[in-house]
Write a protein that holds these residues in place. Structure first.
Motif, PDB file in Angstrom:
ATOM      1  N   ASP A 266      74.991 -52.977 -55.795  1.00 59.92           N
ATOM      2  CA  ASP A 266      74.366 -53.975 -54.931  1.00 59.92           C
ATOM      3  C   ASP A 266      75.297 -55.179 -54.873  1.00 59.92           C
ATOM      4  OD1 ASP A 266      71.873 -52.614 -54.400  1.00 59.92           O
ATOM      5  OD2 ASP A 266      71.460 -52.893 -56.526  1.00 59.92           O
ATOM      6  N   PRO A 267      75.753 -55.538 -53.685  1.00 53.14           N
ATOM      7  CA  PRO A 267      76.744 -56.607 -53.598  1.00 53.14           C
ATOM      8  C   PRO A 267      76.180 -57.960 -54.007  1.00 53.14           C
ATOM      9  CG  PRO A 267      75.975 -55.989 -51.417  1.00 53.14           C
ATOM     10  CD  PRO A 267      75.384 -55.000 -52.371  1.00 53.14           C
ATOM     11  N   VAL A 268      77.051 -58.769 -54.619  1.00 47.28           N
ATOM     12  CA  VAL A 268      76.703 -60.163 -54.900  1.00 47.28           C
ATOM     13  C   VAL A 268      76.897 -60.949 -53.610  1.00 47.28           C
ATOM     14  CG1 VAL A 268      77.407 -62.226 -56.172  1.00 47.28           C
ATOM     15  CG2 VAL A 268      77.335 -60.012 -57.327  1.00 47.28           C
ATOM     16  N   PRO A 269      75.948 -61.775 -53.218  1.00 47.06           N
ATOM     17  CA  PRO A 269      76.121 -62.537 -51.977  1.00 47.06           C
ATOM     18  C   PRO A 269      77.431 -63.318 -51.988  1.00 47.06           C
ATOM     19  CG  PRO A 269      73.887 -62.793 -52.823  1.00 47.06           C
ATOM     20  CD  PRO A 269      74.658 -62.066 -53.883  1.00 47.06           C
ATOM     21  N   SER A 270      78.173 -63.215 -50.893  1.00 48.95           N
ATOM     22  CA  SER A 270      79.443 -63.928 -50.806  1.00 48.95           C
ATOM     23  C   SER A 270      79.195 -65.427 -50.675  1.00 48.95           C
ATOM     24  CB  SER A 270      80.254 -63.418 -49.615  1.00 48.95           C
ATOM     25  OG  SER A 270      79.508 -63.557 -48.419  1.00 48.95           O
ATOM     26  N   ARG A 271      80.181 -66.182 -51.104  1.00 46.63           N
ATOM     27  CA  ARG A 271      80.074 -67.646 -51.021  1.00 46.63           C
ATOM     28  C   ARG A 271      80.679 -68.111 -49.704  1.00 46.63           C
ATOM     29  NH1 ARG A 271      82.434 -70.007 -56.506  1.00 46.63           N
ATOM     30  NH2 ARG A 271      82.261 -71.882 -55.224  1.00 46.63           N
ATOM     31  N   ASP A 510      86.054 -57.074 -60.455  1.00 47.24           N
ATOM     32  CA  ASP A 510      85.176 -56.316 -61.354  1.00 47.24           C
ATOM     33  C   ASP A 510      84.707 -55.066 -60.607  1.00 47.24           C
ATOM     34  OD1 ASP A 510      83.265 -55.291 -63.017  1.00 47.24           O
ATOM     35  OD2 ASP A 510      81.876 -56.979 -62.827  1.00 47.24           O
ATOM     36  N   MET A 511      85.196 -53.909 -61.050  1.00 52.26           N
ATOM     37  CA  MET A 511      84.907 -52.650 -60.363  1.00 52.26           C
ATOM     38  C   MET A 511      83.667 -51.950 -60.893  1.00 52.26           C
ATOM     39  SD  MET A 511      87.303 -52.306 -58.067  1.00 52.26           S
ATOM     40  CE  MET A 511      87.138 -50.579 -57.636  1.00 52.26           C
ATOM     41  N   ASP A 575      85.010 -68.819 -60.616  1.00 57.73           N
ATOM     42  CA  ASP A 575      83.718 -69.274 -60.114  1.00 57.73           C
ATOM     43  C   ASP A 575      82.879 -68.137 -59.545  1.00 57.73           C
ATOM     44  OD1 ASP A 575      84.374 -71.821 -60.821  1.00 57.73           O
ATOM     45  OD2 ASP A 575      85.062 -72.424 -58.831  1.00 57.73           O
ATOM     46  N   HIS A 576      83.524 -66.984 -59.321  1.00 56.76           N
ATOM     47  CA  HIS A 576      82.800 -65.834 -58.780  1.00 56.76           C
ATOM     48  C   HIS A 576      82.591 -64.804 -59.882  1.00 56.76           C
ATOM     49  CE1 HIS A 576      81.618 -62.493 -56.220  1.00 56.76           C
ATOM     50  NE2 HIS A 576      81.586 -63.311 -55.178  1.00 56.76           N
ATOM     51  N   PRO A 577      81.363 -64.280 -60.033  1.00 55.98           N
ATOM     52  CA  PRO A 577      81.077 -63.364 -61.153  1.00 55.98           C
ATOM     53  C   PRO A 577      81.846 -62.047 -61.102  1.00 55.98           C
ATOM     54  CG  PRO A 577      79.225 -63.447 -59.626  1.00 55.98           C
ATOM     55  CD  PRO A 577      80.157 -64.538 -59.219  1.00 55.98           C
ATOM     56  N   ARG A 578      82.369 -61.654 -59.952  1.00 54.13           N
ATOM     57  CA  ARG A 578      83.070 -60.375 -59.853  1.00 54.13           C
ATOM     58  C   ARG A 578      84.567 -60.530 -59.604  1.00 54.13           C
ATOM     59  NH1 ARG A 578      78.638 -56.421 -56.819  1.00 54.13           N
ATOM     60  NH2 ARG A 578      77.163 -56.425 -58.565  1.00 54.13           N
ATOM     61  N   ILE A 579      85.073 -61.721 -59.822  1.00 61.60           N
ATOM     62  CA  ILE A 579      86.512 -61.962 -59.675  1.00 61.60           C
ATOM     63  C   ILE A 579      87.035 -62.566 -60.962  1.00 61.60           C
ATOM     64  CG2 ILE A 579      88.323 -63.141 -58.371  1.00 61.60           C
ATOM     65  CD1 ILE A 579      86.415 -63.234 -55.989  1.00 61.60           C
TER      66      ILE A 579
END
Length: 664
Positions: A266-271, A510-511, A575-579
């Motif tokens: 489930d994608p994290v909403p983009s900023r 983050d894969m 600042d991004h949880p998947r980067i």
């Protein structure tokens, strides 16, 4: 009976309407006679003409009211409970008309007869139609595939109503994990628990299970599909709720559940601020714009309203396809953004500089690369020229032309590579890192991630084609694993990572968790309603095996068992949880230039052994599997060919000729 019903279905609409009018007329007379008989408890009225005369105005007026209410426009096979409202209104008017006519004509009709008549007429007119609906559906349902619907909520009920109007599926039951719904009836079908699904499939001969859970998360869908897979039936799903609400799709637009539906997260909403930063109001260039990642980057970029979008692509058809798609999107949305489709190779310095200068490009997303491991392993020089020197050309041109931001699309195969493709991408990272250190006009960054679902050359389309061909499905190693991410998620994260760059950054996406490819292959077979078996592990007779064999064929040239995303061990969060941000080894510009000059000379002389040696000595952590070289031209040049002529045998070595021919 079935023959009669089939004939009824095939007759034209006007005749069907006439048949309904005739039937209702007969039912009106029958209900009136029955009401009189029930009230008088005799049949003495039958011989009185004055009694029957009241039907002269009642019958045509009742038919007229039914017609005005649209009762004869309804198709009996698809009639719903809404029709009962029209029938009730029509029956009420018919009873009132009967009462008034009887009153005005002084006919010997008791005052209670219109009430009894109304009840009977409502039950008979409505009942006959719904009985016919059941009979017609059962007649057409004999050839329909029996299915169960997973999800007894509103979506499940709407799907069941949609299926009732088709001739492909017939829903026999619901499955739902809500204990309050289990053992109840929904739309006339019983609701079973997921634990009863096996018995349901066996007893009702269910051929497919349809998922009516459009709002469920990917994680939840994975759990459900994993529970249903062993049942050996097809698993299909309705479209997502967004598509249904927007009108793009309908509940009945069923599609096969695919690995792409389940592997992605489930994608994290983009900023929004990161998505816009390097794009909104700027001229953006995407190299490799026709590829899997490049084309999705273009779609995402267009949403952020750039001043212009420049598509750079070496493939004419790929460039045509993506440019037409983007222009049609803009026309549909009534927006106007210049899209410039430019044919060209990143290996051409003059062309690349001219493009950056002509369009005054401000942001570059460099996605152009050869990414297929085996093909690059067999075509080493071209892979290096494109991946390393193509990156060098466009990166140096970007710095020279004053491009504000340059984002390199890298790969997890650049981490401790075992193949030339991964090593060439790590070398491309070193090129960008070196330029980031030697100048300040352009902000260079690299974004590294693993496999994307649906990309060209992906294992999933290959597995699908093998299954459709009847197998076997080929897996290189039983323990091989890979990371997977959806293309839209990867592209959005690339854009956001590039917006956080300060210069020389290596970003790692983050894969999620790695996927075992053997499990993926077996899962895909089950999703097709088939039973997989591993060919090497069965000594059963062929008639007792599963439907599709899975064959372990051994690792491909240069292939790794496990992919990694980091060379170092201490990634830092952003600042991004998947980067994540990685600190990787880089080279001073002068050392890098010397290394690239050696590599250039080795490519020019087509010396694969020297290229391999350079990669081993460079800070790439390159560790190939064994000593074999798989380059097709290299192996061909080192083979001895025996040419037999009359009375003469000539041994010729082709290496020198090939070097002369292919050293451009």
């Amino acid at each position: 009976m079935t023959f009669i019903l089939d004939r009824l279905i095939r007759i034209n609409r006007p005749f069907k309407r006439a048949l309904q009018v005739f039937a209702d007329s007969a039912l009106i007379g029958l209900c009136f006679a029955t009401a009189m008989m029930l009230r008088l408890e005799s049949v003495v009225f039958v011989s009185d003409p004055q009694v029957w005369l009241v039907l002269v105005p009642v019958l045509p007026l009742t038919i007229f009211v039914f017609a005005r209410l649209g009762l004869y426009r309804s198709i009996v096979r698809y009639i719903t409970g809404r029709a009962l409202r029209s029938i009730a209104i029509g029956v009420f008017f018919s009873a009132v008309i009967l009462f008034l006519v009887a009153l005005m004509s002084s006919a010997p009709i008791p005052r209670s007869v219109p009430g009894i008549y109304a009840i009977l007429l409502f039950l008979v007119v409505g009942g006959v139609r719904f009985l016919m609906r059941i009979a017609l559906r059962q007649s057409s349902g004999n050839a329909r595939k029996p299915v169960a619907i997973y999800g007894a909520g509103e979506s499940g009920r709407q799907l069941q109503n949609a299926l009732d109007q088709t001739r492909e599926y017939t829903a026999l039951a619901f499955i739902d994990d809500d204990p309050e719904l289990q053992r109840s009836l929904v739309a006339g079908r019983r609701v079973f628990s997921p634990e009863q699904a096996g018995l349901l499939v066996e007893n009702l001969q269910i051929k497919a299970i349809l998922l009516a859970i459009p709002s469920a998360s990917r994680a939840r869908r994975r759990e459900i599909v994993a529970q249903l897979e062993p049942l050996g039936v097809e698993i299909k799903t309705i479209p997502g709720m967004t598509d249904i609400v927007s009108g793009v799709a309908k509940f009945s637009d069923l599609k096969q559940v695919t690995p792409e539906d389940l592997l992605g997260r489930d994608p994290v909403p983009s900023r929004p601020e990161l998505m816009r930063q390097n794009i909104a109001g700027k001229v953006v260039l995407v190299s490799g714009a026709g590829g899997s990642i490049g084309s999705e980057l273009c779609r995402q970029i267009l949403k952020q309203n750039p001043a212009a979008l420049v598509l750079l692509e070496v493939s004419e058809y790929a460039l045509y396809a993506i440019s037409m798609e983007l222009r049609e999107t803009l026309a549909r949305e009534e927006r106007s953004i210049p899209i410039d489709a430019v044919l060209g190779s990143v290996q051409n310095p003059g062309r690349v500089r001219a493009i950056l200068r002509a369009f005054q490009v401000q942001t570059v997303y460099h996605a152009a690369a050869y990414k297929h491991v085996v093909l690059v392993e067999e075509n080493v020089v071209e892979g290096i020229r494109n991946n390393v020197f193509g990156t060098k050309v466009i990166a140096e041109a970007a710095a020279e032309m004053g491009v504000e931001n340059f984002i390199l699309i890298s790969t997890d195969k650049a981490v401790r590579p075992t193949n030339f493709m991964g090593a060439s991408k790590r070398m491309a990272e070193l090129v960008c890192q070196g330029l980031a250190q030697s100048q300040t006009r352009t902000t260079f960054s690299m974004v590294r991630f693993g496999n994307v679902l649906g990309s060209s050359g992906s294992v999933i389309p290959r597995f699908r084609a093998q299954i459709e061909a009847g197998g076997p499905v080929t897996v290189t190693h039983r323990d091989i694993t890979r990371y997977f991410m959806t293309i839209p998620e990867a592209s959005q994260l690339v854009i956001q990572a590039g917006a956080m760059a300060r210069g020389g950054d290596v970003f790692v996406l983050d894969m999620g968790d790695p996927v075992k490819i053997l499990d993926l292959a077996q899962s895909m077979v089950r999703l097709h309603g088939l039973k997989p078996y591993i060919i090497e592990e069965t000594d059963q007779p062929e008639t007792e095996r599963g439907d599709i064999g899975v064959k372990i064929v051994g690792l491909n040239k240069g292939e790794k068992l496990y992919e990694e995303l980091l060379i170092g061990d201490k990634p830092q969060g952003t600042d991004h949880p998947r980067i994540m941000s990685a600190t990787e080894v880089s080279l001073p510009q002068d050392e890098l230039n010397a290394l690239l000059e050696q590599l250039q000379r080795a490519c020019h002389s087509f010396d694969i052994a020297t290229i391999r040696k350079i990669f081993l000595q460079a800070p790439l952590a390159y560790r190939p599997n064994g000593e074999a070289i798989y380059d097709l031209m290299w192996t061909a040049s080192h083979r001895k060919r025996v040419v037999t002529l009359p009375k003469l045998t000539v041994i010729e070595g082709a290496k020198d000729d090939l070097q002369a021919k292919y050293s451009l």
